[in-house]
Design an enzyme around this catalytic site. Structure first.
Site, PDB file in Angstrom:
ATOM      1  N   LYS A  99       6.283   4.517  17.259  1.00  0.00           N
ATOM      2  CA  LYS A  99       5.276   4.933  17.288  1.00  0.00           C
ATOM      3  C   LYS A  99       4.295   3.668  17.259  1.00  0.00           C
ATOM      4  CE  LYS A  99       4.729   4.942  12.687  1.00  0.00           C
ATOM      5  NZ  LYS A  99       3.707   4.353  12.014  1.00  0.00           N
TER       6      LYS A  99
ATOM      7  N   LYS B  97       9.495   1.614   8.155  1.00  0.00           N
ATOM      8  CA  LYS B  97       9.660   1.923   9.596  1.00  0.00           C
ATOM      9  C   LYS B  97       9.841   0.893  10.576  1.00  0.00           C
ATOM     10  CE  LYS B  97       6.297   5.757   8.520  1.00  0.00           C
ATOM     11  NZ  LYS B  97       5.120   6.664   8.923  1.00  0.00           N
TER      12      LYS B  97
ATOM     13  N   SER C 150       0.869  -1.311  -0.143  1.00  0.00           N
ATOM     14  CA  SER C 150       0.025   0.028  -0.073  1.00  0.00           C
ATOM     15  C   SER C 150       0.771   1.171  -0.023  1.00  0.00           C
ATOM     16  CB  SER C 150      -0.813  -0.008   1.230  1.00  0.00           C
ATOM     17  OG  SER C 150      -0.173  -0.361   2.518  1.00  0.00           O
ATOM     18  N   TRP C 151       1.984   1.129   0.881  1.00  0.00           N
ATOM     19  CA  TRP C 151       2.651   2.514   0.840  1.00  0.00           C
ATOM     20  C   TRP C 151       3.493   2.695  -0.433  1.00  0.00           C
ATOM     21  CZ3 TRP C 151       2.480   7.124   2.156  1.00  0.00           C
ATOM     22  CH2 TRP C 151       3.499   7.917   2.635  1.00  0.00           C
TER      23      TRP C 151
ATOM     24  N   ALA D 162      -1.423   5.462   3.800  1.00  0.00           N
ATOM     25  CA  ALA D 162      -1.404   5.257   2.296  1.00  0.00           C
ATOM     26  C   ALA D 162      -2.573   5.514   1.707  1.00  0.00           C
ATOM     27  CB  ALA D 162      -0.848   3.899   1.861  1.00  0.00           C
TER      28      ALA D 162
ATOM     29  N   ASP E 283       3.135  11.436  13.538  1.00  0.00           N
ATOM     30  CA  ASP E 283       2.941  10.007  13.229  1.00  0.00           C
ATOM     31  C   ASP E 283       2.246   9.228  14.446  1.00  0.00           C
ATOM     32  OD1 ASP E 283       3.028   7.925  11.488  1.00  0.00           O
ATOM     33  OD2 ASP E 283       5.223   7.635  11.435  1.00  0.00           O
TER      34      ASP E 283
ATOM     35  N   SER F  82      -4.909   2.133  10.395  1.00  0.00           N
ATOM     36  CA  SER F  82      -3.652   2.041  10.974  1.00  0.00           C
ATOM     37  C   SER F  82      -3.549   0.231  11.171  1.00  0.00           C
ATOM     38  CB  SER F  82      -3.242   2.568  12.264  1.00  0.00           C
ATOM     39  OG  SER F  82      -2.184   2.016  12.895  1.00  0.00           O
ATOM     40  N   ARG F  83      -2.483  -0.248  10.546  1.00  0.00           N
ATOM     41  CA  ARG F  83      -2.335  -2.061  10.657  1.00  0.00           C
ATOM     42  C   ARG F  83      -2.064  -2.051  12.211  1.00  0.00           C
ATOM     43  NH1 ARG F  83       1.644  -3.560   6.061  1.00  0.00           N
ATOM     44  NH2 ARG F  83       0.609  -2.065   4.304  1.00  0.00           N
TER      45      ARG F  83
ATOM     46  N   TYR G 234      -4.098  -4.109  -1.748  1.00  0.00           N
ATOM     47  CA  TYR G 234      -3.507  -3.265  -0.779  1.00  0.00           C
ATOM     48  C   TYR G 234      -4.225  -1.681  -0.868  1.00  0.00           C
ATOM     49  CZ  TYR G 234       0.195  -6.661  -0.694  1.00  0.00           C
ATOM     50  OH  TYR G 234       0.885  -7.670  -0.562  1.00  0.00           O
TER      51      TYR G 234
END
EC number: 1.1.1.94
Length: 345
Positions: free
Chosen positions: A191, A105, A11-12, A140, A244, A254-255, A49
């Site tokens: 985060k 990340k 996705s990102w 994303a 973030d 958010s996953r 995605y």
């Protein structure tokens, strides 16, 4: 127009490819799955995605050598567990030195290295100062829909960061620069741990008070560890820090929040990861951060509690009780104190 390869068609990676295509660049989106590349090229979709139409300027590749041929920049957007393997492959086919930007990340367990350090380990032509990181509050799904987003790019070589800024910045995707690559990478990685905790809190049925406390005290933990490792505490008040943190802890996109929410509702880790169907970086990062905290003797009670839930099967409610009944202390002993100490000298 520049030729840019984006490695990682999740996705990102797809969203960042869309930003680059909107800016008029020739974009090569690489995936290790041939069927995914063929599907993107024939349908201009990547529906597993993102539910958006992919611009025709984006061409998907399965062959890595072809994807990076004659490019001026490579954007690495693969899960952190795949960073080393992809970079080893890249090292064999990259014919010239180009700008390397990563948007992944996480922290590597055991070695405790940041993503830029992992990349420079594997690419023989590159040192730490040659790697750029892109990070910030950026789902994303929203980036792909051209909704207003702001991020930060950072490198020890600020000229490389400025080049990345020029590649990505447009009227809906604003890009700032920072010289603090340690803080930018750690903020983006750590985060995800607090987002898992926010999801657990929501899954338990706790309210906004609990989540606000978790986010705030989580930021203190991030800053406490980050400054111990050499980051500028101000970075944690910026986009890749508190920005973030807020977006990842409060959004259903958010996953990490979704995974934590399932854990809070009583699901075990294996079931949660199977239901998610995509990488949940916070799970891997909490292991690394827990190790970091122990080695550096940094107090991180929230991180410890989440580690206990995920890897020691501790009941989330018992962890909350554990956190709420810690020894009394002053609040201004973390980020505020770090800032005061740094800038009062």
């Amino acid at each position: 127009m520049q030729k840019v390869a984006v490695l990682g068609a999740g996705s990102w990676g797809t969203a960042l490819s869309i930003v680059l295509a909107d800016n008029g660049h020739d974009v090569r989106l690489w995936t290790h799955r041939q069927e995914q590349a063929e599907l993107i090229n024939t349908t201009h979709k990547n529906e597993k995605y993102l539910d958006v139409t992919i611009p025709k300027e984006i061409n998907a590749y399965h062959d890595l050598k072809s994807a990076v041929k004659d490019v001026t920049a490579i954007v690495i957007v693969v899960p952190t567990k795949a960073i080393r393997e992809v970079c080893k492959q890249l090292n064999e086919v990259l014919e010239q030195k180009v700008n390397i930007i990563h948007a992944s990340k996480g922290i590597e367990p055991v070695s405790l290295k940041r993503v830029s350090e992992m990349i420079s380990d594997e690419l023989s032509q590159y040192d730490n100062e040659d790697i750029v990181v892109l990070s910030g509050p950026s789902h994303a799904e929203e980036v792909a829909l051209r909704q207003p987003t702001t991020v930060t790019v950072s490198a020890l070589n600020i000229e490389l960061a400025k080049h990345a800024q020029d590649l990505f910045i447009n009227e809906v995707f604003r890009v700032y620069t920072s010289p603090d690559i340690i803080g930018i990478e750690l903020g983006g990685a750590l985060k995800n741990i607090i987002a898992l905790g926010a999801g657990i809190s929501d899954g338990l049925g706790y309210g906004d008070n609990a989540k606000a406390a978790l986010i705030t005290r989580g930021l203190a933990e991030i800053a406490r560890l980050g400054t111990t490792l050499g980051a500028n505490p101000l970075s944690f008040l910026g986009l890749p820090g508190v920005g973030d943190l807020i977006v990842t802890c409060t959004s259903v996109h958010s996953r990490n929040w979704r995974a934590g929410n399932l854990l809070g509702k009583g699901n075990n880790l294996d079931d949660v990861l199977e239901q998610m169907g995509m990488v949940v970086e916070g799970v891997r990062t909490v292991k690394a951060a827990h190790q970091f905290a122990n080695e550096q003797k940094v107090e991180m009670p929230i991180t410890t509690g989440i580690y206990q839930v995920i890897f020691e099967d501790k009941d989330p409610r018992d962890v909350v009780d554990q956190l709420m009944n810690r020894t009394k202390r002053e609040e201004m002993d973390d980020l505020a104190k770090l800032l005061m100490e740094r800038y009062s000298q």
